[in-house]
Design a protein around this motif. Sequence first.
Motif, short mmCIF file in Angstrom:
data_model
loop_
_atom_site.label_atom_id
_atom_site.label_comp_id
_atom_site.label_asym_id
_atom_site.label_seq_id
_atom_site.Cartn_x
_atom_site.Cartn_y
_atom_site.Cartn_z
N UNK A 201 0.81 -1.22 0.00
CA UNK A 201 0.00 0.00 0.00
C UNK A 201 0.84 1.27 0.00
N UNK A 202 2.12 1.14 -0.26
CA UNK A 202 3.01 2.30 -0.24
C UNK A 202 4.02 2.20 -1.39
N UNK A 203 3.57 2.49 -2.64
CA UNK A 203 4.46 2.37 -3.79
C UNK A 203 5.70 3.27 -3.70
N UNK A 204 5.56 4.45 -3.09
CA UNK A 204 6.71 5.35 -2.99
C UNK A 204 7.82 4.75 -2.13
N UNK A 205 7.44 4.13 -1.02
CA UNK A 205 8.45 3.49 -0.18
C UNK A 205 9.05 2.28 -0.87
N UNK A 206 8.22 1.55 -1.63
CA UNK A 206 8.75 0.44 -2.41
C UNK A 206 9.77 0.93 -3.42
N UNK A 207 9.46 2.07 -4.06
CA UNK A 207 10.39 2.65 -5.03
C UNK A 207 11.72 2.98 -4.38
N UNK A 208 11.69 3.49 -3.15
CA UNK A 208 12.93 3.81 -2.45
C UNK A 208 13.76 2.55 -2.20
N UNK A 209 13.08 1.44 -1.96
CA UNK A 209 13.78 0.18 -1.71
C UNK A 209 14.48 -0.37 -2.95
N UNK A 210 14.05 0.07 -4.13
CA UNK A 210 14.62 -0.46 -5.36
C UNK A 210 16.11 -0.18 -5.46
N UNK A 211 16.53 0.98 -4.99
CA UNK A 211 17.94 1.36 -5.09
C UNK A 211 18.81 0.43 -4.24
N UNK A 212 18.35 0.14 -3.04
CA UNK A 212 19.14 -0.71 -2.14
C UNK A 212 19.14 -2.17 -2.57
N UNK A 213 18.19 -2.55 -3.44
CA UNK A 213 18.08 -3.95 -3.87
C UNK A 213 17.99 -4.04 -5.39
N UNK A 214 18.79 -3.25 -6.08
CA UNK A 214 18.68 -3.18 -7.54
C UNK A 214 18.96 -4.52 -8.20
N UNK A 215 20.02 -5.22 -7.77
CA UNK A 215 20.37 -6.50 -8.40
C UNK A 215 19.25 -7.52 -8.19
N UNK A 216 18.73 -7.58 -6.98
CA UNK A 216 17.65 -8.52 -6.68
C UNK A 216 16.41 -8.20 -7.53
N UNK A 217 16.12 -6.92 -7.67
CA UNK A 217 14.94 -6.52 -8.44
C UNK A 217 15.11 -6.87 -9.92
N UNK A 218 16.29 -6.67 -10.46
CA UNK A 218 16.54 -7.04 -11.85
C UNK A 218 16.46 -8.56 -12.05
N UNK A 219 16.89 -9.31 -11.05
CA UNK A 219 16.74 -10.77 -11.12
C UNK A 219 15.26 -11.15 -11.18
#
Length: 239
Positions: free
Chosen positions: A39-57
Amino acid sequence: MIDRSQRVAARVFAVTYLISFALSISAFYRWYAPILLWDDPSSTARNLIAHEVAFRNYLAFAFLHGVGCIVIAIALYIVLRPVRRGVSLFAGLSVLIYVGMWFVSLLDQLHALRLMCGKGAWREFDPQHLQALAGLQLASSQDAYYIGLTFLGLGTGLFSYLFFRARYISRILAGWGVVAGLFEAFCGCAYLLFPGYGAIVSVNLYEAPALLFNVGLCAWIFAKGLGQADAAKLTPAEN
């Protein structure tokens, strides 16, 4: 009569579905769920930077899931087109619409990651603004997914109806597929139209009945293959 192409297509469906499902579920819970705040897309977006490799996987495996769904749609169409070609074609197209929206969802998520990286033309923007824009992209990806889910449920219900009509599998299992598909389609549509629906019926339940049906269908194909009722036992409407 069930021909060889139908039997081969049924096995292709079963193998592809199980592999695609395993890839999708494992990738989601391994790499995306830990950084997802529903329910918080903005906070999820912030997490993308710290987990970029995992997200691309996750995106890579999710892409493979989409490709697998194309194979599934074609395989089911081949299995069921002798029953009702028009209905089978419409069901296959419905599943392909889901695949299209799935890829749109992935593109939105990839765009969100690019926004958070702040590269190229986005370098001059304020990080907080980029986070807000990335959050909007992630929210858009959810909307695209649930639009697709509505069509996936419709396709599942129609394919199940054809299985029920042809008696290629247990009618109890096929009937469950019809109900599960309609439930999935209803939930996907209701979630988009009524924001509070997710609080009434958990989003974790929308796909569960259809998932059970598809796994059961795969097990049936591996264990018994496609069967067909004796034509003498069918009613005139079913012949």
